[in-house]
Design a protein around this motif. Structure first.
Motif, short mmCIF file in Angstrom:
data_model
loop_
_atom_site.label_atom_id
_atom_site.label_comp_id
_atom_site.label_asym_id
_atom_site.label_seq_id
_atom_site.Cartn_x
_atom_site.Cartn_y
_atom_site.Cartn_z
N TYR A 10 0.86 -1.19 0.00
CA TYR A 10 0.00 0.00 0.00
C TYR A 10 0.89 1.24 0.00
O TYR A 10 1.93 1.26 0.65
CB TYR A 10 -0.90 0.04 1.24
N LEU A 11 0.46 2.25 -0.75
CA LEU A 11 1.25 3.49 -0.82
C LEU A 11 0.32 4.66 -1.02
O LEU A 11 -0.51 4.66 -1.94
CB LEU A 11 2.25 3.40 -1.98
N THR A 20 8.75 4.85 -6.59
CA THR A 20 9.11 3.62 -7.28
C THR A 20 8.43 2.44 -6.62
O THR A 20 8.46 2.31 -5.39
CB THR A 20 10.64 3.39 -7.26
N VAL A 21 7.82 1.59 -7.42
CA VAL A 21 7.27 0.33 -6.94
C VAL A 21 8.19 -0.78 -7.44
O VAL A 21 8.46 -0.88 -8.64
CB VAL A 21 5.84 0.10 -7.47
N THR A 22 8.67 -1.58 -6.52
CA THR A 22 9.63 -2.62 -6.91
C THR A 22 8.92 -3.92 -7.24
O THR A 22 7.83 -4.22 -6.73
CB THR A 22 10.65 -2.87 -5.80
N CYS A 23 9.55 -4.70 -8.11
CA CYS A 23 9.04 -6.01 -8.49
C CYS A 23 10.23 -6.94 -8.70
O CYS A 23 11.18 -6.58 -9.42
CB CYS A 23 8.22 -5.93 -9.77
N SER A 24 10.16 -8.10 -8.11
CA SER A 24 11.23 -9.08 -8.24
C SER A 24 10.64 -10.47 -8.41
O SER A 24 9.66 -10.80 -7.75
CB SER A 24 12.12 -9.04 -7.00
N THR A 86 -3.99 6.89 -9.41
CA THR A 86 -4.50 6.10 -8.29
C THR A 86 -5.11 4.82 -8.86
O THR A 86 -6.02 4.87 -9.69
CB THR A 86 -5.57 6.89 -7.53
N SER A 87 -4.59 3.69 -8.42
CA SER A 87 -5.00 2.42 -9.02
C SER A 87 -4.36 1.27 -8.25
O SER A 87 -3.56 1.47 -7.34
CB SER A 87 -4.55 2.37 -10.49
N LEU A 88 -4.75 0.05 -8.64
CA LEU A 88 -4.13 -1.16 -8.11
C LEU A 88 -3.17 -1.68 -9.19
O LEU A 88 -3.59 -1.92 -10.33
CB LEU A 88 -5.20 -2.20 -7.80
N TYR A 89 -1.91 -1.85 -8.83
CA TYR A 89 -0.89 -2.21 -9.79
C TYR A 89 -0.41 -3.65 -9.56
O TYR A 89 -0.20 -4.06 -8.42
CB TYR A 89 0.32 -1.26 -9.68
N PHE A 90 -0.21 -4.35 -10.66
CA PHE A 90 0.30 -5.72 -10.59
C PHE A 90 1.50 -5.89 -11.49
O PHE A 90 1.50 -5.46 -12.65
CB PHE A 90 -0.77 -6.73 -11.03
N CYS A 91 2.49 -6.56 -10.95
CA CYS A 91 3.64 -7.01 -11.72
C CYS A 91 3.43 -8.47 -12.05
O CYS A 91 2.82 -9.22 -11.26
CB CYS A 91 4.92 -6.82 -10.90
N ALA A 92 3.91 -8.90 -13.21
CA ALA A 92 3.74 -10.29 -13.61
C ALA A 92 4.97 -10.75 -14.38
O ALA A 92 5.68 -9.94 -14.98
CB ALA A 92 2.49 -10.47 -14.46
N SER A 93 5.19 -12.06 -14.40
CA SER A 93 6.31 -12.61 -15.16
C SER A 93 5.94 -13.96 -15.74
O SER A 93 5.00 -14.62 -15.27
CB SER A 93 7.56 -12.74 -14.28
N THR A 109 -0.03 -3.70 -5.63
CA THR A 109 0.30 -2.48 -4.89
C THR A 109 -0.86 -1.51 -5.08
O THR A 109 -1.16 -1.12 -6.21
CB THR A 109 1.59 -1.85 -5.41
N GLN A 110 -1.51 -1.17 -3.98
CA GLN A 110 -2.60 -0.20 -4.03
C GLN A 110 -2.00 1.18 -3.84
O GLN A 110 -1.50 1.51 -2.77
CB GLN A 110 -3.64 -0.49 -2.95
N LEU A 111 -2.07 2.00 -4.89
CA LEU A 111 -1.49 3.34 -4.86
C LEU A 111 -2.60 4.39 -4.82
O LEU A 111 -3.54 4.33 -5.62
CB LEU A 111 -0.62 3.58 -6.11
N SER A 112 -2.46 5.33 -3.91
CA SER A 112 -3.37 6.48 -3.85
C SER A 112 -2.53 7.75 -3.98
O SER A 112 -1.59 7.96 -3.21
CB SER A 112 -4.13 6.50 -2.53
#
Lengths: 114, 114
Positions: A10-11, A20-24, A86-93, A109-112
């Protein structure tokens, strides 16, 4: 355990403050991607990367940047966030080579942006 | 371009009821088709897939058949459980794009009551 890890979960931020939103991922996947999820619109692709140092725009890239300096990491950068991000973000691989390989998603990641 | 259309939600059912969630698509060539499921607070998970016409994907009691003549990939389950409550996304992977992206539908919220 095979997984895609996003942080933070959450951010809350203010307009114009870079974030920055990290994804690994730990599966040695070549392909990584960022999506945003908005009510009534489903998931829309922001950027994707077919391999290290190879990135390309998705459907909604405006206002976002990405980098792929290492195979496992694919951070999403908002240089000057605005409320419409403002949105819900998803990383995928996933592995490359076949179009029907399944995507592995992070938990989101819920970003506001205020 | 490619697109996916899902039936509007939300859908509310009683336990043991029959479920159908409609999905139709527009794409050139021979896309692969997928159903993803998103449980509350989690990322999307692949539920099932089909890679060519008349293929049937199945998993956890869910089924969907790739119908090229009607460009459809409807999701069905004979007897739903409370634990099936989630958001369901239909998606396609276009063969021309070499799997660079999935195109998602809007998602259908399913609630199953005891």
């Amino acid at each position: 355990e095979a997984q895609v890890t996003q942080n933070p979960r959450y951010l809350i931020t203010v307009t114009g403050k870079k974030l920055t939103v990290t994804c690994s991922q730990n599966m040695n996947h070549e392909y990584m991607s960022w999506y945003r999820q908005d009510p009534g619109l489903g998931l829309r692709q922001i950027y994707y990367s077919m391999n290290v140092e190879v990135t390309d725009k998705g459907d909604v890239p405006e206002g976002y940047k990405v980098s792929r300096k290492e195979k496992r990491n694919f951070p999403l950068i908002l240089e000057s966030p605005s409320p419409n991000q403002t949105s819900l973000y998803f990383c995928a691989s996933r592995a490359t080579g076949l179009t029907n390989e399944k995507l592995f998603f992070g938990s989101g990641t819920q970003l506001s942006v205020l | 371009g490619d697109s996916v259309t899902q039936m509007e939600g939300p859908v509310t059912l009683s336990e043991e009821a029959f479920l159908t969630i409609n999905c139709t698509y527009t794409a050139t060539g021979y896309p692969s088709l997928f159903w993803y499921v998103q449980y509350p607070g989690e990322g999307l998970q692949l539920l099932l897939k089909a890679t060519k016409a008349d293929d049937k994907g199945s998993n956890k009691g869910f089924e969907a058949t790739y119908r090229k003549e009607t460009t459809s990939f409807h999701l069905e389950k004979g007897s739903v459980q409370v634990s099936d409550s989630a958001v369901y996304f239909c998606a396609l992977s276009g063969w021309k794009t070499s799997g660079s992206r999935l195109t998602f539908g809007e998602g259908t919220q399913l609630t199953v009551n005891p």
